[in-house]
Design a protein around this motif. Structure first.
Motif, PDB file in Angstrom:
ATOM      1  N   GLY A  37      12.136 -22.419   1.145  1.00  0.00           N
ATOM      2  CA  GLY A  37      11.906 -22.938   2.491  1.00  0.00           C
ATOM      3  C   GLY A  37      11.375 -24.357   2.471  1.00  0.00           C
ATOM      4  N   GLN A  38      10.575 -24.684   1.459  1.00  0.00           N
ATOM      5  CA  GLN A  38      10.072 -26.051   1.318  1.00  0.00           C
ATOM      6  C   GLN A  38      11.211 -27.010   0.979  1.00  0.00           C
ATOM      7  OE1 GLN A  38       6.926 -24.674  -1.520  1.00  0.00           O
ATOM      8  NE2 GLN A  38       5.664 -26.167  -0.414  1.00  0.00           N
ATOM      9  N   VAL A  39      12.086 -26.594   0.069  1.00  0.00           N
ATOM     10  CA  VAL A  39      13.228 -27.431  -0.322  1.00  0.00           C
ATOM     11  C   VAL A  39      14.107 -27.719   0.893  1.00  0.00           C
ATOM     12  CG1 VAL A  39      15.371 -27.443  -1.670  1.00  0.00           C
ATOM     13  CG2 VAL A  39      13.223 -26.713  -2.732  1.00  0.00           C
ATOM     14  N   ARG A  40      14.243 -26.757   1.778  1.00  0.00           N
ATOM     15  CA  ARG A  40      15.081 -26.926   2.978  1.00  0.00           C
ATOM     16  C   ARG A  40      14.363 -27.674   4.095  1.00  0.00           C
ATOM     17  NH1 ARG A  40      17.135 -20.780   2.407  1.00  0.00           N
ATOM     18  NH2 ARG A  40      18.706 -21.189   0.834  1.00  0.00           N
ATOM     19  N   GLY A  41      13.115 -28.013   3.870  1.00  0.00           N
ATOM     20  CA  GLY A  41      12.373 -28.773   4.875  1.00  0.00           C
ATOM     21  C   GLY A  41      11.786 -27.935   5.996  1.00  0.00           C
ATOM     22  N   GLU A  42      11.835 -26.618   5.864  1.00  0.00           N
ATOM     23  CA  GLU A  42      11.284 -25.750   6.907  1.00  0.00           C
ATOM     24  C   GLU A  42       9.766 -25.677   6.843  1.00  0.00           C
ATOM     25  OE1 GLU A  42      13.087 -21.856   7.285  1.00  0.00           O
ATOM     26  OE2 GLU A  42      14.921 -22.617   6.357  1.00  0.00           O
ATOM     27  N   TRP A  43       9.242 -25.768   5.630  1.00  0.00           N
ATOM     28  CA  TRP A  43       7.802 -25.683   5.438  1.00  0.00           C
ATOM     29  C   TRP A  43       7.308 -26.925   4.705  1.00  0.00           C
ATOM     30  CZ3 TRP A  43       9.410 -20.317   3.559  1.00  0.00           C
ATOM     31  CH2 TRP A  43       9.528 -19.447   4.656  1.00  0.00           C
ATOM     32  N   ARG A  44       6.035 -27.220   4.861  1.00  0.00           N
ATOM     33  CA  ARG A  44       5.454 -28.439   4.307  1.00  0.00           C
ATOM     34  C   ARG A  44       5.657 -28.514   2.787  1.00  0.00           C
ATOM     35  NH1 ARG A  44       0.355 -27.786   4.585  1.00  0.00           N
ATOM     36  NH2 ARG A  44       0.234 -25.857   5.761  1.00  0.00           N
TER      37      ARG A  44
ATOM     38  N   SER B 180       1.897 -22.012  10.619  1.00  0.00           N
ATOM     39  CA  SER B 180       0.998 -23.017  10.010  1.00  0.00           C
ATOM     40  C   SER B 180       1.638 -23.728   8.829  1.00  0.00           C
ATOM     41  CB  SER B 180      -0.327 -22.351   9.576  1.00  0.00           C
ATOM     42  OG  SER B 180      -0.161 -21.611   8.366  1.00  0.00           O
ATOM     43  N   TRP B 181       2.692 -23.156   8.266  1.00  0.00           N
ATOM     44  CA  TRP B 181       3.392 -23.792   7.142  1.00  0.00           C
ATOM     45  C   TRP B 181       4.342 -24.893   7.597  1.00  0.00           C
ATOM     46  CZ3 TRP B 181       5.433 -18.667   4.554  1.00  0.00           C
ATOM     47  CH2 TRP B 181       4.346 -17.946   4.071  1.00  0.00           C
ATOM     48  N   GLN B 182       4.693 -24.899   8.882  1.00  0.00           N
ATOM     49  CA  GLN B 182       5.710 -25.842   9.358  1.00  0.00           C
ATOM     50  C   GLN B 182       5.200 -27.281   9.314  1.00  0.00           C
ATOM     51  OE1 GLN B 182       6.791 -24.379  13.238  1.00  0.00           O
ATOM     52  NE2 GLN B 182       7.731 -22.528  12.424  1.00  0.00           N
ATOM     53  N   PRO B 183       6.106 -28.217   9.048  1.00  0.00           N
ATOM     54  CA  PRO B 183       5.701 -29.632   9.032  1.00  0.00           C
ATOM     55  C   PRO B 183       5.198 -30.050  10.422  1.00  0.00           C
ATOM     56  CG  PRO B 183       7.931 -29.351   8.146  1.00  0.00           C
ATOM     57  CD  PRO B 183       7.529 -28.039   8.753  1.00  0.00           C
ATOM     58  N   ASP B 184       4.303 -31.023  10.457  1.00  0.00           N
ATOM     59  CA  ASP B 184       3.779 -31.531  11.743  1.00  0.00           C
ATOM     60  C   ASP B 184       4.882 -32.222  12.526  1.00  0.00           C
ATOM     61  OD1 ASP B 184       1.277 -30.554  11.106  1.00  0.00           O
ATOM     62  OD2 ASP B 184       0.716 -32.401  10.063  1.00  0.00           O
TER      63      ASP B 184
ATOM     64  N   GLN C 165      21.949  -9.592   1.234  1.00  0.00           N
ATOM     65  CA  GLN C 165      23.316  -9.426   1.730  1.00  0.00           C
ATOM     66  C   GLN C 165      23.468  -9.823   3.192  1.00  0.00           C
ATOM     67  OE1 GLN C 165      24.002  -5.335   0.708  1.00  0.00           O
ATOM     68  NE2 GLN C 165      24.274  -5.771  -1.466  1.00  0.00           N
ATOM     69  N   GLN C 166      22.347 -10.022   3.887  1.00  0.00           N
ATOM     70  CA  GLN C 166      22.397 -10.426   5.290  1.00  0.00           C
ATOM     71  C   GLN C 166      22.459 -11.948   5.395  1.00  0.00           C
ATOM     72  OE1 GLN C 166      18.696  -8.888   6.767  1.00  0.00           O
ATOM     73  NE2 GLN C 166      19.305  -6.747   6.564  1.00  0.00           N
ATOM     74  N   ALA C 167      23.045 -12.427   6.488  1.00  0.00           N
ATOM     75  CA  ALA C 167      23.013 -13.866   6.788  1.00  0.00           C
ATOM     76  C   ALA C 167      21.747 -14.147   7.595  1.00  0.00           C
ATOM     77  CB  ALA C 167      24.250 -14.258   7.583  1.00  0.00           C
ATOM     78  N   HIS C 168      21.029 -15.195   7.240  1.00  0.00           N
ATOM     79  CA  HIS C 168      19.794 -15.560   7.934  1.00  0.00           C
ATOM     80  C   HIS C 168      19.909 -17.003   8.416  1.00  0.00           C
ATOM     81  CE1 HIS C 168      17.965 -11.900   6.384  1.00  0.00           C
ATOM     82  NE2 HIS C 168      18.493 -12.206   5.213  1.00  0.00           N
ATOM     83  N   PRO C 169      19.487 -17.280   9.651  1.00  0.00           N
ATOM     84  CA  PRO C 169      19.609 -18.648  10.157  1.00  0.00           C
ATOM     85  C   PRO C 169      18.708 -19.640   9.430  1.00  0.00           C
ATOM     86  CG  PRO C 169      18.374 -17.274  11.700  1.00  0.00           C
ATOM     87  CD  PRO C 169      18.912 -16.369  10.637  1.00  0.00           C
ATOM     88  N   ASN C 170      17.626 -19.142   8.841  1.00  0.00           N
ATOM     89  CA  ASN C 170      16.706 -20.014   8.107  1.00  0.00           C
ATOM     90  C   ASN C 170      15.877 -19.170   7.139  1.00  0.00           C
ATOM     91  OD1 ASN C 170      14.580 -18.828   9.694  1.00  0.00           O
ATOM     92  ND2 ASN C 170      15.089 -20.287  11.329  1.00  0.00           N
ATOM     93  N   GLN C 171      15.073 -19.862   6.350  1.00  0.00           N
ATOM     94  CA  GLN C 171      14.278 -19.170   5.328  1.00  0.00           C
ATOM     95  C   GLN C 171      13.173 -18.331   5.957  1.00  0.00           C
ATOM     96  OE1 GLN C 171      15.533 -19.146   2.463  1.00  0.00           O
ATOM     97  NE2 GLN C 171      13.957 -18.154   1.248  1.00  0.00           N
TER      98      GLN C 171
END
Length: 195
Positions: A139-146, A191-195, A75-81
């Motif tokens: 988060g992967q679909v949104r490009g936040e994680w590899r 560590s999950w973030q794209p390079d 129910q909360q709004a989140h800026p990202n995954q």
């Protein structure tokens, strides 16, 4: 709500509170009847066996878990995954603190017995792990994680941190999740973030 349904709801709430404090194994028809100020036969009429009682309390606990951990975060709004996942982890850790640092589902699952109660506990743990894996995949679909990252490996590592925090807390080696859990969880998510 009918009187019978209201009585059953009260019994499950009392059973949940007892299991939260003393573990699921503490739940018997007799102990819960005494807690609810009912006769054993009256309580037995609702469940017919100790296993049925424990399964019903586990299912009730699963719904409470969804209400306290998952729904508020949804129910909360989140800026990202990552922010959403962090909120879920915070709610999850807070959930366990209400059980003096123990996980009711894991306690039931890892008891010496094997039967329908343990299967019900495993299903609840699996539901939560599936939910975490879906959050990571989102988060992967949104490009936040590899994209090539395995969501289940990520869940494995998160769950390992969670279990480690439970053990360290039980042994008084950690006073709160800020000491060990959060630094490790934040490093893991970085560590999950794209390079």
């Amino acid at each position: 709500m009918s009187k019978g349904r209201l009585t059953r709801e009260t019994i499950l709430q009392q059973g949940f509170e007892q299991a939260s404090l003393q573990g699921l194994e503490s739940l018997t028809i007799g102990s819960l009847a005494s807690r609810c100020e009912m006769s054993k036969s009256g309580l037995f009429a609702h469940f017919q066996s100790r296993d049925n009682l424990q399964i019903a309390v586990l299912e009730y606990a699963g719904q409470v878990f969804r209400d306290r951990v998952i729904q508020p975060v949804r129910q909360q709004a989140h800026p990202n995954q990552q922010a959403k996942l962090r909120a879920l982890l915070e709610a999850w850790l807070a959930w366990n603190q209400s059980f003096a640092g123990r996980c009711m589902f894991l306690d039931a699952w890892t008891s010496a017995e094997e039967g329908e109660v343990q299967q019900a506990a495993r299903q609840l743990v699996r539901f939560w792990l599936d939910y975490l894996a879906r959050q990571i995949a989102a988060g992967q679909v949104r490009g936040e994680w590899r994209a090539e990252m395995d969501p289940w490996r990520a869940v494995y590592r998160l769950y390992g941190l969670y279990l480690g925090d439970l053990v360290f807390g039980a042994l008084a080696l950690s006073e709160n999740p800020e000491q060990h859990f959060w630094p490790e969880a934040e490093a893991l998510m970085i560590s999950w973030q794209p390079d």
